[in-house]
Design a protein around this motif. Structure first.
Motif, PDB file in Angstrom:
ATOM      1  N   THR A 153       0.828  -1.206   0.000  1.00 18.47           N
ATOM      2  CA  THR A 153       0.000   0.000   0.000  1.00 18.47           C
ATOM      3  C   THR A 153       0.861   1.255   0.000  1.00 18.47           C
ATOM      4  N   ARG A 179      -1.896  12.473   4.577  1.00 17.45           N
ATOM      5  CA  ARG A 179      -2.744  11.934   3.519  1.00 17.45           C
ATOM      6  C   ARG A 179      -3.562  10.785   4.092  1.00 17.45           C
ATOM      7  N   PRO A 180      -4.867  10.745   3.846  1.00 17.71           N
ATOM      8  CA  PRO A 180      -5.705   9.688   4.451  1.00 17.71           C
ATOM      9  C   PRO A 180      -5.197   8.282   4.179  1.00 17.71           C
ATOM     10  N   ALA A 181      -4.797   8.000   2.936  1.00 12.03           N
ATOM     11  CA  ALA A 181      -4.318   6.658   2.619  1.00 12.03           C
ATOM     12  C   ALA A 181      -3.068   6.316   3.424  1.00 12.03           C
ATOM     13  N   LEU A 184      -3.983   5.657   7.142  1.00 15.93           N
ATOM     14  CA  LEU A 184      -4.631   4.359   7.316  1.00 15.93           C
ATOM     15  C   LEU A 184      -3.608   3.232   7.254  1.00 15.93           C
ATOM     16  N   LEU A 310      -8.678  -0.302   3.305  1.00 16.77           N
ATOM     17  CA  LEU A 310      -9.282   1.035   3.206  1.00 16.77           C
ATOM     18  C   LEU A 310      -8.272   2.049   2.666  1.00 16.77           C
ATOM     19  N   ALA A 311      -7.003   1.858   3.018  1.00 12.96           N
ATOM     20  CA  ALA A 311      -5.961   2.761   2.486  1.00 12.96           C
ATOM     21  C   ALA A 311      -5.880   2.664   0.971  1.00 12.96           C
ATOM     22  N   PHE A 313      -8.334   1.636  -1.112  1.00 16.29           N
ATOM     23  CA  PHE A 313      -9.552   2.236  -1.668  1.00 16.29           C
ATOM     24  C   PHE A 313      -9.486   3.741  -1.625  1.00 16.29           C
ATOM     25  N   THR A 314      -8.980   4.282  -0.490  1.00 14.79           N
ATOM     26  CA  THR A 314      -8.866   5.732  -0.361  1.00 14.79           C
ATOM     27  C   THR A 314      -7.911   6.292  -1.388  1.00 14.79           C
ATOM     28  N   LEU A 317      -9.695   6.268  -4.720  1.00 15.42           N
ATOM     29  CA  LEU A 317     -10.912   7.082  -4.769  1.00 15.42           C
ATOM     30  C   LEU A 317     -10.623   8.560  -4.586  1.00 15.42           C
ATOM     31  N   GLY A 319      -8.515  10.067  -2.176  1.00 15.19           N
ATOM     32  CA  GLY A 319      -8.114  10.582  -0.878  1.00 15.19           C
ATOM     33  C   GLY A 319      -6.682  10.272  -0.522  1.00 15.19           C
ATOM     34  N   GLY A 320      -5.934   9.687  -1.475  1.00 14.36           N
ATOM     35  CA  GLY A 320      -4.566   9.280  -1.181  1.00 14.36           C
ATOM     36  C   GLY A 320      -3.551  10.326  -1.494  1.00 14.36           C
TER      37      GLY A 320
END
Length: 320
Positions: A153, A179-181, A184, A310-311, A313-314, A317, A319-320
């Protein structure tokens, strides 16, 4: 004129720093935990005294065990000494062996060390040691893929799987850390580290005879210098995982950008300070939750895997 060190000397200082500082980190966490419980607790230097005492004793092997029983602690220690050569422990730039392997190779070395100790425990014939080895490999089959998935990831986020390059990507901007990704994936790695270092809410690490023991049970039949190597290696594994989390994922700052003596010394101090702070966080978690039942470990690791998923997907999508 600033005094500089040879890159090869700085390279050698990385595993040496981990080797020397690892028992102190374990002692520091034990001290913080004792203070949180209202006890005086052991000295921070107690692990060093324990190692000196064990090295002065005789090593024994169970009847029927092969030579690998005594070789396993040495193999594990060699693995733990190799990993710091591949990750940013003291410098921001790759040293002579810094690019000899990626973070996946480092993960395989840690897995090899764990496998060697588990095989030695299985050879001992001791019910407790064999039980610990069995549990170690059972849950290792769950946690090791999660760690690799976290690595993949972060490799997708930073576009590289080389630890020095990953740290440079995170260090390039403070926005990279939040960064959200990335957060996570870091949280998933932190949960895996809690399991790998035998911390709450997974199992005991104090050496008491409990059916929930995994890490401590595997060393039941070792003694003397070989037991010292196992305990020392366990402490090194903890410091290595903390270093990966901090110097690659979350806080790759405080590292030396040159081979100057002062800069390298400050980098050693920064590493000790950051890992001690993370140790305080782990100690608080260790004293804030009750132990999980053994069969709940799979659910705990599944939570780490879910965070890694989730990382991804983020990341895809937006959010990474």
């Amino acid at each position: 004129m600033a005094v500089t060190l040879s890159p090869y000397l700085v390279q050698a200082l990385q595993p040496l720093t981990v080797l020397v500082a690892a028992p102190g980190l374990s002692g520091w966490i034990a001290k913080v935990e004792a203070r949180l419980q209202g006890r005086r607790g052991p000295r921070v230097s107690q692990p060093y005294h324990d190692l000196v005492k064990l090295f002065g004793k005789e090593s024994l092997a169970p009847y029927g065990a092969s030579r690998f029983f005594l070789a396993a602690p040495v193999v594990a220690m060699c693995c733990y000494l190799t990993v710091p050569l591949l990750i940013p422990v003291l410098t921001t730039f790759g040293l002579p062996l810094g690019y000899a392997g990626d973070i996946i190779g480092g993960s395989f070395l840690l897995a090899l060390a764990s496998f060697s100790v588990a095989v030695a425990a299985a050879e001992s014939g001791s019910p407790y040691a064999q039980l610990g080895a069995s549990r170690s490999k059972t849950f290792g089959a769950i946690t090791e893929p999660v760690m690799l998935f976290v690595v993949f990831t972060v490799a997708m986020i930073t576009a590289t799987d080389l630890p020095y390059a990953q740290a440079a990507a995170v260090r390039s901007s403070g926005d990279q850390v939040i960064r959200p990704a990335h957060l996570l994936a870091s949280a998933a790695l932190f949960l895996v580290i809690l399991y790998e270092t035998a911390r709450i809410p997974v199992e005991t690490h104090t050496g008491t005879n409990e059916f929930g023991m995994i890490e401590e049970a595997r060393a039941f039949e070792h003694s003397g210098p070989h037991l010292a190597l196992l305990k020392w290696g366990s402490a090194m594994k903890q410091l290595i995982l903390y270093t990966i989390l901090l110097d690659v994922f979350l806080a790759p700052w405080g590292l030396s950008s040159t081979t100057g003596v002062l800069s390298v010394v400050l980098a050693i101090g920064a590493l000790i300070g950051k890992t001690a702070l993370l140790g305080c966080v782990v100690a608080v978690i260790d004293n804030s939750f009750a132990k999980l039942r053994l069969f709940k470990i799979s659910e705990f690791v599944a939570a780490a895997f879910l965070l890694a998923v989730l990382a991804v997907f983020t990341l895809y999508l937006g959010g990474g």
